[in-house]
Structures are given as C-alpha cells and as structure tokens.
Design an enzyme around this catalytic site. Sequence first.
Site, PDB file in Angstrom:
ATOM      1  N   MET A 150      -4.595  11.516  38.259  1.00 36.39           N
ATOM      2  CA  MET A 150      -4.985  12.908  38.508  1.00 36.39           C
ATOM      3  C   MET A 150      -4.414  13.812  37.420  1.00 36.39           C
ATOM      4  O   MET A 150      -4.377  15.039  37.586  1.00 36.39           O
ATOM      5  CB  MET A 150      -4.509  13.358  39.886  1.00 36.39           C
ATOM      6  CG  MET A 150      -5.151  12.539  41.009  1.00 36.39           C
ATOM      7  SD  MET A 150      -5.301  13.430  42.559  1.00 36.39           S
ATOM      8  CE  MET A 150      -3.610  13.778  42.927  1.00 36.39           C
ATOM      9  N   HIS A 187       2.804   7.261  34.587  1.00 37.31           N
ATOM     10  CA  HIS A 187       1.436   6.950  34.141  1.00 37.31           C
ATOM     11  C   HIS A 187       1.501   6.133  32.850  1.00 37.31           C
ATOM     12  O   HIS A 187       0.743   5.190  32.661  1.00 37.31           O
ATOM     13  CB  HIS A 187       0.645   8.237  33.858  1.00 37.31           C
ATOM     14  CG  HIS A 187       0.511   9.171  35.023  1.00 37.31           C
ATOM     15  ND1 HIS A 187       1.145  10.397  35.074  1.00 37.31           N
ATOM     16  CD2 HIS A 187      -0.191   9.072  36.176  1.00 37.31           C
ATOM     17  CE1 HIS A 187       0.826  11.009  36.202  1.00 37.31           C
ATOM     18  NE2 HIS A 187       0.026  10.228  36.901  1.00 37.31           N
TER      19      HIS A 187
HETATM   20  P1  AMP Z   1      -1.456  10.182  40.207  1.00 36.69           P
HETATM   21  O1  AMP Z   1      -1.845  10.866  38.934  1.00 36.69           O
HETATM   22  O2  AMP Z   1      -0.235  10.778  40.835  1.00 36.69           O
HETATM   23  O3  AMP Z   1      -2.597   9.986  41.155  1.00 36.69           O
HETATM   24  O4  AMP Z   1      -0.999   8.715  39.791  1.00 36.69           O
HETATM   25  C1  AMP Z   1      -1.828   7.874  39.058  1.00 36.69           C
HETATM   26  C2  AMP Z   1      -1.234   6.486  39.040  1.00 36.69           C
HETATM   27  O5  AMP Z   1       0.065   6.541  38.442  1.00 36.69           O
HETATM   28  C3  AMP Z   1      -1.050   5.908  40.438  1.00 36.69           C
HETATM   29  O6  AMP Z   1      -1.409   4.528  40.424  1.00 36.69           O
HETATM   30  C4  AMP Z   1       0.403   6.090  40.693  1.00 36.69           C
HETATM   31  O7  AMP Z   1       0.957   5.151  41.587  1.00 36.69           O
HETATM   32  C5  AMP Z   1       0.982   5.908  39.307  1.00 36.69           C
HETATM   33  N1  AMP Z   1       2.305   6.552  39.219  1.00 36.69           N
HETATM   34  C6  AMP Z   1       2.616   7.840  39.506  1.00 36.69           C
HETATM   35  N2  AMP Z   1       3.942   8.042  39.382  1.00 36.69           N
HETATM   36  C7  AMP Z   1       4.478   6.849  39.035  1.00 36.69           C
HETATM   37  C8  AMP Z   1       5.812   6.403  38.778  1.00 36.69           C
HETATM   38  N3  AMP Z   1       6.864   7.213  38.851  1.00 36.69           N
HETATM   39  N4  AMP Z   1       5.985   5.113  38.440  1.00 36.69           N
HETATM   40  C9  AMP Z   1       4.926   4.259  38.366  1.00 36.69           C
HETATM   41  N5  AMP Z   1       3.656   4.618  38.597  1.00 36.69           N
HETATM   42  C10 AMP Z   1       3.428   5.888  38.930  1.00 36.69           C
END
Ligand code: AMP
Length: 281
Positions: free
Chosen positions: A30, A37
Amino acid sequence: MEIFTTIKDIRNKINEWKKNNYSIGLVPTMGYLHNGHGSLISQSIKDNDKTIVSIFVNPTQFGVGEDLEKYPRDIERDKLFLDKLKVDAIFNPSVEEMYSKNSLTTVYVDNMSSILCGKTRPTHFQGVTTVVTKLFNITNPDKAYFGSKDFQQLQIIKRMVKDLNFNIEIVGMPIVREIDGLALSSRNVYLNDEERKSALLLNRALNNAKELFNNGQINANEIIKETERIISNEKNTKIDYINVVDIDTLDKVDIINRPVVMLLAVYVGNTRLIDNTVINL
Ligand code: AMP
C-alpha cells in the site's frame, strides 16, 4: 524502472516478459515504503528475472471509520525508493482502474478471516483476498512476497492460493524491525514520541512470552495473561487481542505442544499496531 497505472499497459509489458520466459515476482504493497517492504522486494529481485511492486491503498480492506483517508501516501518518495532497489515495474492503479462500479464478486477465506484481527475488522481480510486475487490475475506472477508482520494475512493468502489452485508460490518473509525492536510499519508515522516509546513494549512483551515458554511454561493462557499484564501496565495502550494459535490453521492453542505463533493487536494512543512472534518447540 517503468510505472504503469492501467491494467492494459502492465499486462502488455508482462506478456512481453512471458514471451521471453522471464520469471516474475510480485510484491503487493500500500506504499509509503520502508525497509520491511524493501526486504520483500530484495528477495523478489534475487529470485526472479523481473519484479513488480504494486502500490495501491485498497479501500475495500478498510472498515468504516478506519484510516483510509489519512493513510500515509508519498508516491514520489516511493518511486525513488524502488528505483534505488532496481525494481522493474511499479503498478500504481487508481481505485477506479481496480474496481468497476458494478463489481459484484469478492473472495473470502472462511473461518480464518473472522478470527483475531477479523473480529475487530470484520471486512478487512475479504478486502485483502479480493484485491490480492485481482493483482494475481492482472500480473500473473510466478512468486508473490508477503511479510510475516501481517502473519494472519500471510496464512490466509497461502490458504486461498491452495484452495483456489493459483499457480503461484507464496514466499513469506521475516518481520523487519527498528534497532529498538519496533516492527516497521507505514502506520508508525501516526505515533508521537511518547506513543512510540510505549509501542516498544509490544516486541518486549512478545520476547518475554517466548522466554516464559523457553523456561518451561507450556500453558498458553498463562503466557497470555502475563503478556496482557505487561502491556496493560504501559500508558497509552489498550489491548485489542493477544492470542496463541496454531501456526498454519490459526486455531487457538491451550497447551503449546506444536509450533505456535503469539499474535497481538494493541492500540497505542489511537493507532492500532500488530506484532507477533513464532514460538517453536
Ligand atoms: P503494506 O504496505 O503495509 O500493506 O505491506 C505490504 C507488505 O509488506 C505486506 O506483505 C506486509 O506484511 C509487508 N510488511 C510490512 N511491514 C513489514 C515489516 N516490518 N517486515 C516485513 N514485512 C513487512
């Protein structure tokens, strides 16, 4: 690095790649990118000939009264971040491009979507599985990368891929944390200095839970009670849930005699944070 905003254009590019037999990795996000990420993206670049990062703040995974409008967005900063990592393509569609007005179809993974975070956010995972299905159909990747930070999401997506026979390998990646232990999250920008300090307790409490288990406590409810005590003693915190569940099915576990994960969601001020730790025998 190329930036695509329409389904037609990214599909044309992907068709070109497929003709050359290039393998494709997809990293759905997102946006408002951070090193969490980044770790998913770097792994995809290692594993695949081409890596696509999607940036889409998906409205259907936000409930009424949640933070859809104020969710942090900075596409220019994200482009710089992705350019440095040498990503091949960004897919950054508008809401109108992703959802036609008369769309009637959703994807819902039963049982797993209504527990834990699904109790407080009853429409959330349906929004996630629907948009991820659409992204899979649009980009047709060989592998897709998800973080264990969103552990329930990762397990639901693995289950969806199995149940619906998607020919895609789901790669789960470890949680990336700040040096002080706070799990990286785009939502951390909502925290003021005092709240950020309070938020450190989430990881500390999870580590403490692990230690209790390593010292012989196998009663999950006792470990949960102690974790609740630690977190509720900290100012600014309000526990949404703390639970210990089976690592694959997410079913509640009372006695820890198989690999489990302790999951928690805690409001720090007005910000709802999630974190987890796997407890392996
Ligand atoms: P988001 O943009 O928050 O929807 O996250 C996109 C992807 O990044 C998802 O698969 C999350 O699980 C992963 N993600 C977000 N924060 C972390 C983190 N601290 N460590 C590992 N993966 C992450």
